[in-house]
Design an enzyme around this catalytic site. Sequence first.
Site, short mmCIF file in Angstrom:
data_model
loop_
_atom_site.label_atom_id
_atom_site.label_comp_id
_atom_site.label_asym_id
_atom_site.label_seq_id
_atom_site.Cartn_x
_atom_site.Cartn_y
_atom_site.Cartn_z
N ASP A 251 11.77 -9.47 -16.60
CA ASP A 251 11.38 -8.40 -17.88
C ASP A 251 12.24 -7.44 -17.97
OD1 ASP A 251 9.12 -10.34 -17.66
OD2 ASP A 251 7.96 -8.95 -16.78
N GLU B 200 4.81 -14.91 -25.60
CA GLU B 200 4.81 -13.23 -24.96
C GLU B 200 6.18 -12.88 -25.19
OE1 GLU B 200 3.66 -13.92 -21.09
OE2 GLU B 200 5.59 -14.71 -20.47
#
Length: 358
Positions: A56, A230
């Site tokens: 991420d 997401e």
Amino acid sequence: MVSLSRLSRLLPVGVLALTLACQNGSSPAPTPTPPSPPAPPTSTTFTNPLLTVGPDPWVYLKDNTYYYTSTTGGNIVIRKTAKMSELGSAVSTIVWTPQQASINQRDLWAPELFFFDGKWYIYYSADPFCCAGHRVHVLENASADPTTGTWTYKGRIANPTSDLWAIDGTVLEQNGKRYLIWSGHEVEASGTQRLYISEMSNPWTLTGPRVELSHPEYNWETNGEPDVNEGPEILKHGDKTFLVYSASHCSTDDYALGMLTASSTADPMQLSSWTKSATPVFVKNPAGRAFGPGHNGFFKSKDGTEDWIIYHANPNSGQGCGDNRSPRMQKFTWKADGTPDFGTPVALGTALPKPAGE
């Protein structure tokens, strides 16, 4: 006449050499110039991965300095560097550990750093041991440098009427307003992750309703379990605003990037403002050891002339959602219609030109 032995005691060495040379009827030999040391080699390329671990990844550029964050799990760390190609040697600072601030949280994911109204803010996801799981949380820091000073916990950022499971908060600025975009559940019992937007009244407060912008509907969005949209990220270019997101579950090799497109002046709270691409815009490259590429960020090169994407991927098949995911970056271009062309994930170890200006 002064003897040579006495002369040698009276005159400096350089003058003595000159005197002796004149007595011998010859000109003094020039003092040799020491050779210049060779210039250190200058590398103009870098290779991926930037770090061995870094799910991420997120990058924020301010005042010619890049700030990098990624998921660590138990805290929030900022790496600070002048050159993204040298991220591996960047200074790393732990800026937030919930337990040290007497805040009970676990599983911290996907921190993103922003600078708003003269202060720094970090949006991150964490499980507060209540409320059926993760929520998006906000930290604030008034220091000029986000790796210094004190980070203050501002609380959970959630819509009062729909405070449900939520992760991966990011911020869109459009038409003089700010909006939080995140991945969440429609109802508490649902496992499907959808993308939502809500207007912000300040950097830690939502106002008004939440609106669903996207849910998994195509085959490439429904690999793994549960179905997932997401990691929303904003990219602006010309008269367009792009919302690039990650689709399918991170446990699969087919985790990929999808995209929504809107006008840069449209009302982002209106679903009709957005057009969803029917095909993914960035997918795996098995031959290049890039499995499950996604959860990305964007940044400009040091001189502002190039656009870059940073993302994570696994080096081998079947490695899923763990710490094998490493951060990688590559330059991307633009198509004739003004949409981004991210290309294919570049193979590990490939020499790539450094971002312009480095």
